[in-house]
Scaffold this motif. Structure first.
Motif, PDB file in Angstrom:
ATOM      1  N   SER A 174      35.006  74.972  22.068  1.00  0.00           N
ATOM      2  CA  SER A 174      35.116  75.901  23.200  1.00  0.00           C
ATOM      3  C   SER A 174      36.481  75.887  23.854  1.00  0.00           C
ATOM      4  N   ASN A 175      37.305  74.869  23.553  1.00  0.00           N
ATOM      5  CA  ASN A 175      38.609  74.786  24.209  1.00  0.00           C
ATOM      6  C   ASN A 175      39.727  75.412  23.385  1.00  0.00           C
ATOM      7  N   THR A 176      39.399  76.069  22.286  1.00  0.00           N
ATOM      8  CA  THR A 176      40.428  76.738  21.499  1.00  0.00           C
ATOM      9  C   THR A 176      40.838  78.038  22.190  1.00  0.00           C
ATOM     10  N   PRO A 177      42.081  78.503  21.978  1.00  0.00           N
ATOM     11  CA  PRO A 177      42.585  79.656  22.747  1.00  0.00           C
ATOM     12  C   PRO A 177      41.744  80.920  22.625  1.00  0.00           C
ATOM     13  N   LEU A 178      41.185  81.187  21.445  1.00  0.00           N
ATOM     14  CA  LEU A 178      40.423  82.427  21.243  1.00  0.00           C
ATOM     15  C   LEU A 178      38.933  82.157  21.068  1.00  0.00           C
ATOM     16  N   VAL A 205      47.797  69.987  21.852  1.00  0.00           N
ATOM     17  CA  VAL A 205      46.546  70.563  21.354  1.00  0.00           C
ATOM     18  C   VAL A 205      46.558  70.522  19.832  1.00  0.00           C
ATOM     19  N   VAL A 260      46.143  90.216  20.632  1.00  0.00           N
ATOM     20  CA  VAL A 260      46.011  89.287  21.761  1.00  0.00           C
ATOM     21  C   VAL A 260      46.443  89.971  23.053  1.00  0.00           C
ATOM     22  N   ALA A 280      43.063  80.129  15.706  1.00  0.00           N
ATOM     23  CA  ALA A 280      43.124  79.991  17.163  1.00  0.00           C
ATOM     24  C   ALA A 280      41.733  79.904  17.777  1.00  0.00           C
ATOM     25  N   GLY A 281      40.689  79.863  16.934  1.00  0.00           N
ATOM     26  CA  GLY A 281      39.342  79.632  17.433  1.00  0.00           C
ATOM     27  C   GLY A 281      38.423  80.830  17.444  1.00  0.00           C
ATOM     28  N   ARG A 314      51.599  76.427  17.288  1.00  0.00           N
ATOM     29  CA  ARG A 314      51.217  75.124  17.822  1.00  0.00           C
ATOM     30  C   ARG A 314      51.393  75.115  19.328  1.00  0.00           C
ATOM     31  N   TYR A 315      50.570  74.305  19.990  1.00  0.00           N
ATOM     32  CA  TYR A 315      50.616  74.185  21.437  1.00  0.00           C
ATOM     33  C   TYR A 315      50.696  72.705  21.763  1.00  0.00           C
ATOM     34  N   TRP A 320      43.968  90.586  26.307  1.00  0.00           N
ATOM     35  CA  TRP A 320      44.342  90.199  27.673  1.00  0.00           C
ATOM     36  C   TRP A 320      44.265  91.407  28.597  1.00  0.00           C
TER      37      TRP A 320
END
Length: 399
Positions: free
Chosen positions: A3-7, A361, A180, A31-32, A357-358, A184
């Motif tokens: 659940s903590n992935t960007p997408l 993370v 993306v 990215a999820g 990459r982040y 947004w």
């Protein structure tokens, strides 16, 4: 996906084929996002290339972390199945020729009726508008049309394509950014944007230096766009591929201090006072002599020695690596971009993770590309189809 992935929570229907669109959808999956790849019942074209050695690698790379369903949506049953898939999706990505989805019954108006919140992202060779919109396009032909081939190669010789399938992947990256951005914007304003990404449009900016030279020489019918490995605008020196004792290196000086660092590291301070090379203007005016002189020095060192000698002293240099060497590159493996995979269908492979990459993370866990239609039953059951319904679709060749 965690659940903590960007997408996390974004559902994507991927109707794309070959490289450009699948790469965008791969980035979203990494990215999820939940990405469902929809293929014809005989599979998309890249999946079919695995008959020859190594040819399965692109499909395995581009379709990792996606689920796989098949659907012949030229049939009424297949169209109904697609409508159910789309009903709760956030994004639909397609790279058909403009107008194909309309002819199949999934035009913009119908898609909006099915799902008013759906972002429909289109990727094509030349875009949804303009005089070229209906032309078939692939990486090679877009390279030709946008000027990449004209600017690649050596002066006076036959133009050649760029080695990589660059127009595909540049367009796929822009498509990701557009989607993306649209997500947004939707979440912020409620307005639905429909990205229209053209391979030709997205690759024109890569020619910036070459275009500057073309503009400066726009009235000269003899203007030669090809500069070999030199700067596209012929306005930097050093900027070339130079010989090494065991291959080649690339050296560039963006600012004067980079050239001074190069000369000093190579113990060629004499070149700093040579009137032919004393400043950027004179070096560019005497580029053949300059490159030859610098090359005589670099040829006395190995690639690795030059990399460390120059890089450790404030110059900009990299060895020209063979692709077989890149597959083993310790830096790429240390960062996790390249990693070994025991693929359940294709065997031992070196594949890529996402380049995005982040800090702090970790990338999502790698999930190998699925067999054709491997998730049909699971996904269709989730859409409300019974076992008998699924059997009927299979018997009719819809899945």
């Amino acid at each position: 996906m965690p659940s903590n992935t960007p997408l996390a929570g974004v559902k994507v229907i991927d109707l794309t084929r070959v490289y450009s669109g699948p790469y965008c959808a791969f980035l979203m999956a990494q990215a999820g996002a939940e990405v469902i790849k929809v293929e014809p019942t005989d599979g998309e074209s890249v999946r079919k290339r695995h008959a020859t050695g190594g040819a399965a690698l692109p499909f395995a790379f581009l379709n990792a972390n996606k689920r796989s369903v098949t659907c012949d949506f030229k049939t009424p049953e297949g169209l109904a199945m697609m409508e159910r898939l789309i009903a709760d999706a956030d994004v639909l990505i397609e790279n058909f020729r403009p107008g194909v989805l309309d002819r199949l019954g999934l035009g913009a108006e119908r898609l909006s009726q099915i799902n008013p919140q759906l972002i429909v992202a289109r990727n094509s060779g030349y875009g949804q508008t303009g005089p070229y919109r209906d032309y078939l396009a692939m990486d090679l032909t877009v390279q030709a049309a946008v000027g990449i081939i004209d600017s690649t190669g050596f002066p006076g010789e036959t133009p050649v394509k760029a080695g990589p399938a660059m127009t595909d992947f540049v367009a796929g990256t822009h498509l990701y950014g557009a989607i993306v951005t649209a997500l947004w914007h939707r979440d912020r304003t409620g307005e639905i944007l429909s990205p229209d990404i053209s391979m030709m449009d997205t690759n024109l900016p890569t020619l910036m230096s070459n275009l500057a030279a073309a503009w400066a020489n726009r009235d000269d019918p003899t203007f030669e766009a090809r500069t070999g490995s030199r700067h596209g605008g012929m306005s930097l020196a050093p900027y070339n591929v130079y010989p090494a004792a065991d291959g080649y290196v690339a050296i560039i000086a963006v600012a004067e201090h980079h050239w001074h660092a190069t000369a000093r590291a190579l113990k060629r301070e004499d070149m700093l006072t040579d009137p032919r090379f004393e400043n950027l203007k004179t070096r560019c005016a005497n580029m053949d002599a300059f490159d030859a002189e610098l090359g005589r020095t670099t040829a006395q060192h190995t690639r690795d020695d030059l990399r460390h000698l120059l890089s450790d002293n404030g110059a900009i240099c990299a060895p020209v690596m063979k692709l077989t060497e890149v597959l083993r590159d310790p830096h790429l493996h240390d960062r996790g971009l390249l990693h070994h995979v025991d693929h359940p269908e294709y065997g031992r492979m070196v594949l890529m993770q996402t380049p995005m990459r982040y800090a702090g993370v970790d990338p999502v866990s790698y999930l190998p590309s699925r067999r054709l239609g491997e998730d049909n039953d699971d996904i269709l059951q989730g859409l409300g189809y019974s076992a008998d319904d699924i059997a009927a679709l299979r018997s009719k060749g819809v899945i």
